[in-house]
Design an enzyme around this catalytic site. Structure first.
Site, PDB file in Angstrom:
ATOM      1  N   CYS A  67       0.845  -1.198   0.000  1.00 22.75           N
ATOM      2  CA  CYS A  67       0.000   0.000   0.000  1.00 22.75           C
ATOM      3  C   CYS A  67       0.883   1.253   0.000  1.00 22.75           C
ATOM      4  CB  CYS A  67      -0.908  -0.012   1.220  1.00 22.75           C
ATOM      5  SG  CYS A  67      -2.023   1.405   1.257  1.00 22.75           S
ATOM      6  N   CYS A  71       0.528   4.734   6.911  1.00 25.56           N
ATOM      7  CA  CYS A  71      -0.100   4.515   8.226  1.00 25.56           C
ATOM      8  C   CYS A  71       0.876   3.746   9.122  1.00 25.56           C
ATOM      9  CB  CYS A  71      -1.410   3.747   8.058  1.00 25.56           C
ATOM     10  SG  CYS A  71      -2.485   4.490   6.801  1.00 25.56           S
ATOM     11  N   CYS A  74       0.324  -0.011  10.311  1.00 27.34           N
ATOM     12  CA  CYS A  74      -0.208  -1.005   9.374  1.00 27.34           C
ATOM     13  C   CYS A  74       0.840  -1.953   8.788  1.00 27.34           C
ATOM     14  CB  CYS A  74      -0.959  -0.300   8.243  1.00 27.34           C
ATOM     15  SG  CYS A  74      -1.852  -1.468   7.197  1.00 27.34           S
ATOM     16  N   CYS A 111     -17.115  -8.484   5.052  1.00 28.24           N
ATOM     17  CA  CYS A 111     -16.405  -7.213   4.876  1.00 28.24           C
ATOM     18  C   CYS A 111     -15.134  -7.428   4.074  1.00 28.24           C
ATOM     19  CB  CYS A 111     -16.011  -6.635   6.235  1.00 28.24           C
ATOM     20  SG  CYS A 111     -17.383  -6.476   7.357  1.00 28.24           S
ATOM     21  N   CYS A 142     -19.943  -5.301   3.086  1.00 32.79           N
ATOM     22  CA  CYS A 142     -19.220  -4.118   3.535  1.00 32.79           C
ATOM     23  C   CYS A 142     -17.894  -4.090   2.787  1.00 32.79           C
ATOM     24  CB  CYS A 142     -18.967  -4.209   5.041  1.00 32.79           C
ATOM     25  SG  CYS A 142     -17.999  -2.815   5.678  1.00 32.79           S
ATOM     26  N   CYS A 202     -19.640   2.844   8.321  1.00 33.89           N
ATOM     27  CA  CYS A 202     -18.904   2.145   9.373  1.00 33.89           C
ATOM     28  C   CYS A 202     -17.638   2.959   9.588  1.00 33.89           C
ATOM     29  CB  CYS A 202     -18.582   0.723   8.922  1.00 33.89           C
ATOM     30  SG  CYS A 202     -17.503  -0.161  10.071  1.00 33.89           S
ATOM     31  N   ARG A 274     -18.345  -1.833  17.624  1.00 31.12           N
ATOM     32  CA  ARG A 274     -17.676  -3.125  17.378  1.00 31.12           C
ATOM     33  C   ARG A 274     -16.378  -3.247  18.166  1.00 31.12           C
ATOM     34  NH1 ARG A 274     -17.162  -3.422  11.921  1.00 31.12           N
ATOM     35  NH2 ARG A 274     -19.305  -4.118  11.875  1.00 31.12           N
TER      36      ARG A 274
HETATM   37  N1  SAM Z   1      -6.657   0.652   3.009  1.00 28.37           N
HETATM   38  C1  SAM Z   1      -7.933   1.108   3.409  1.00 28.37           C
HETATM   39  C2  SAM Z   1      -7.838   2.324   4.300  1.00 28.37           C
HETATM   40  O1  SAM Z   1      -6.998   2.331   5.184  1.00 28.37           O
HETATM   41  O2  SAM Z   1      -8.610   3.247   4.112  1.00 28.37           O
HETATM   42  C3  SAM Z   1      -8.796   0.053   4.049  1.00 28.37           C
HETATM   43  C4  SAM Z   1      -8.186  -1.032   4.919  1.00 28.37           C
HETATM   44  S1  SAM Z   1      -7.439  -0.511   6.439  1.00 28.37           S
HETATM   45  C5  SAM Z   1      -6.489  -1.900   6.875  1.00 28.37           C
HETATM   46  C6  SAM Z   1      -8.807  -0.434   7.545  1.00 28.37           C
HETATM   47  C7  SAM Z   1      -8.561  -0.012   8.970  1.00 28.37           C
HETATM   48  O3  SAM Z   1      -7.992  -1.085   9.732  1.00 28.37           O
HETATM   49  C8  SAM Z   1      -7.619   1.130   9.262  1.00 28.37           C
HETATM   50  O4  SAM Z   1      -8.182   2.377   9.019  1.00 28.37           O
HETATM   51  C9  SAM Z   1      -7.314   0.935  10.721  1.00 28.37           C
HETATM   52  O5  SAM Z   1      -8.247   1.640  11.522  1.00 28.37           O
HETATM   53  C10 SAM Z   1      -7.461  -0.573  10.925  1.00 28.37           C
HETATM   54  N2  SAM Z   1      -6.159  -1.205  11.181  1.00 28.37           N
HETATM   55  C11 SAM Z   1      -5.203  -1.448  10.270  1.00 28.37           C
HETATM   56  N3  SAM Z   1      -4.114  -2.003  10.834  1.00 28.37           N
HETATM   57  C12 SAM Z   1      -4.390  -2.125  12.152  1.00 28.37           C
HETATM   58  C13 SAM Z   1      -3.668  -2.614  13.267  1.00 28.37           C
HETATM   59  N4  SAM Z   1      -2.431  -3.070  13.154  1.00 28.37           N
HETATM   60  N5  SAM Z   1      -4.256  -2.608  14.480  1.00 28.37           N
HETATM   61  C14 SAM Z   1      -5.523  -2.129  14.614  1.00 28.37           C
HETATM   62  N6  SAM Z   1      -6.251  -1.639  13.595  1.00 28.37           N
HETATM   63  C15 SAM Z   1      -5.702  -1.627  12.382  1.00 28.37           C
HETATM   64 FE1  SF4 Z   2      -2.833   1.244   3.371  1.00 32.77          FE
HETATM   65 FE2  SF4 Z   2      -2.865   0.077   5.747  1.00 32.77          FE
HETATM   66 FE3  SF4 Z   2      -3.130   2.693   5.580  1.00 32.77          FE
HETATM   67 FE4  SF4 Z   2      -5.130   1.116   4.700  1.00 32.77          FE
HETATM   68  S1  SF4 Z   2      -4.401   1.303   6.791  1.00 32.77           S
HETATM   69  S2  SF4 Z   2      -4.284   2.922   3.682  1.00 32.77           S
HETATM   70  S3  SF4 Z   2      -3.923  -0.618   3.939  1.00 32.77           S
HETATM   71  S4  SF4 Z   2      -1.323   1.513   4.964  1.00 32.77           S
END
Ligand code: SAM
Ligand code: SF4
Ligand code: DTB
Length: 358
Positions: A67, A71, A74, A111, A142, A202, A274
């Site tokens: 990606c 973040c 992530c 989802c 979702c 959501c 949730r």
């Molecule tokens: N990539 C898209 C985005 O971020 O908009 C959708 C998928 S992203 C993985 C969805 C959400 O998962 C993130 O916004 C975050 O809140 C949550 N998330 C991701 N990694 C996580 C982690 N290690 N621990 C807890 N929540 C996490």
């Molecule tokens: Fe990409 Fe993870 Fe951020 Fe979603 S949360 S935009 S998958 S880096």
């Protein structure tokens, strides 16, 4: 004396939906003695929901890793050196096989998540087919695909998508410590496009990112004060992933997590709250306290997107110990559809989940 305290607590309970929460009010809720906070949350919960029912959703990563976003929590960001197997967008057939399995194990919502900044035009026909296929199985759908423009949101709505997940993640104040490649306003704009197109929202966040207690209150103010509160509010406990900048952040105190659930329940009385990522690291007693605090939805299935989740038999055992039933799908299209789907899901659930006497 005891009676006075109890009745004044009940008198001060405003159980209607409000979009004008102030940070000071929310900090006051967080500062309540734990038992008082739990009592308020449980009282409000019972006015809006069956206190012994939990909605179950199953997650699938339809496109994993690489990606472009940064973040810091992530596993899927290309900037984080994690040991993640990257995958291209899955074929529709593979996704529907997984959805069928989720349905067979008693899940009511499927989802689908993609590690994208936003969907590209070439991806849209594929994800639209996924939505149609999942809907045809009688599941709620979702998706979480990153940022959406107005037209993309409309396309998802037209294909029948029920919910779009897009989290605010943290407070506006703490946000720049966590993500720099998209702004808080970008996220609010996507939520606005989802709402305008007519889908259910959501949206929630992550706690345990090293944010302050004020940041947690501020995140909940943002969510509760949206023009319409999200129907579903995921509260994720950070899953610490090796190779991410947050791998070694201090643990959040368990009671502070439970407090977040309780305050979210009080502020968003009609939303499903949730208990999301992080359950694998929580014992049964902590999860039970989260349900008592008003959590009434979970991710069900042994995997989240890339991280582990409790095994399904552990969850069915926990539900049995607590006398929790799973919620059936309430379809608001036609009464006939509603009755048919509810009875079908009920049939299925009888064998899979504990049937607590109501
Ligand atoms: N990539 C898209 C985005 O971020 O908009 C959708 C998928 S992203 C993985 C969805 C959400 O998962 C993130 O916004 C975050 O809140 C949550 N998330 C991701 N990694 C996580 C982690 N290690 N621990 C807890 N929540 C996490
Ligand atoms: Fe990409 Fe993870 Fe951020 Fe979603 S949360 S935009 S998958 S880096
Ligand atoms: C949400 O709030 N939590 C889910 C879902 N929305 C997409 C994702 C949790 C991800 C946990 C880490 C992982 O599996 O990589």
């Amino acid at each position: 004396m005891m009676q006075t305290v109890l009745s004044s607590t009940l008198d001060s309970l405003n159980t209607s939906v409000r979009n004008n929460w102030t940070l000071a009010e929310v900090e006051t809720l967080f500062a309540l003695p734990f038992n008082d906070l739990m009592f308020q949350a449980q009282t409000i919960h019972r006015q809006h929901f069956n206190a012994n029912e939990v909605q179950v959703s199953t997650l699938l990563s339809i496109k994993t890793g690489a990606c472009p976003e940064d973040c810091k929590y992530c596993s899927q960001s290309a900037r984080n050196k994690t040991n993640l197997e990257k995958e291209r967008l899955l074929e529709v057939e593979k996704v529907l096989e997984a959805a069928q399995k989720a349905k067979a194990m008693g899940s009511t919502r499927f989802c689908m998540g993609a590690a994208w900044r936003n969907p590209k035009a070439r991806d849209m026909p594929v994800v639209l087919d996924m939505i149609k296929g999942v809907k045809a199985l009688g599941l709620e759908s979702c998706m979480t695909l990153g940022m959406l423009d107005e037209d993309q949101a409309q396309q998802l709505q037209d294909a029948g998508l029920d919910y779009y997940n897009h989290n605010l993640d943290t407070s506006p104040e703490h946000y720049n410590q966590i993500i720099t490649t998209r702004t808080y306003q970008d996220r609010l704009d996507t939520l606005d496009h989802v709402r305008t197109a007519g889908m259910k929202v959501c949206s929630g966040g992550i706690v345990g990112l090293g944010e302050s207690a004020v940041d947690r209150a501020s995140l909940l103010v943002q969510l509760a004060n949206l023009p319409k509160q999200p129907e579903s509010v995921p509260i994720n406990m950070l899953v610490k992933v090796e190779g991410t900048p947050l791998a070694d952040v201090d643990d959040l105190e368990s009671f502070d997590f439970i407090r977040c659930i309780a305050v979210a329940r009080i502020m968003m009385p009609e939303s499903h709250v949730r208990l999301s990522a992080g359950r694998s690291a929580m014992n049964e007693q902590m999860q039970a306290l989260c349900f008592l605090a008003g959590a009434n939805s979970i991710f069900y299935g042994c995997k989240l997107l890339t991280a582990e989740n409790p095994e399904t038999d552990k969850d069915t055992q926990l539900f049995k110990k607590l006398g929790i039933n799973t919620e059936t799908i309430i379809d608001d299209s036609t009464e006939q559809d509603k009755d048919l789907k509810t009875s079908l899901v009920n049939e299925q659930h009888k064998e899979l989940f504990y049937d607590a006497a109501h």
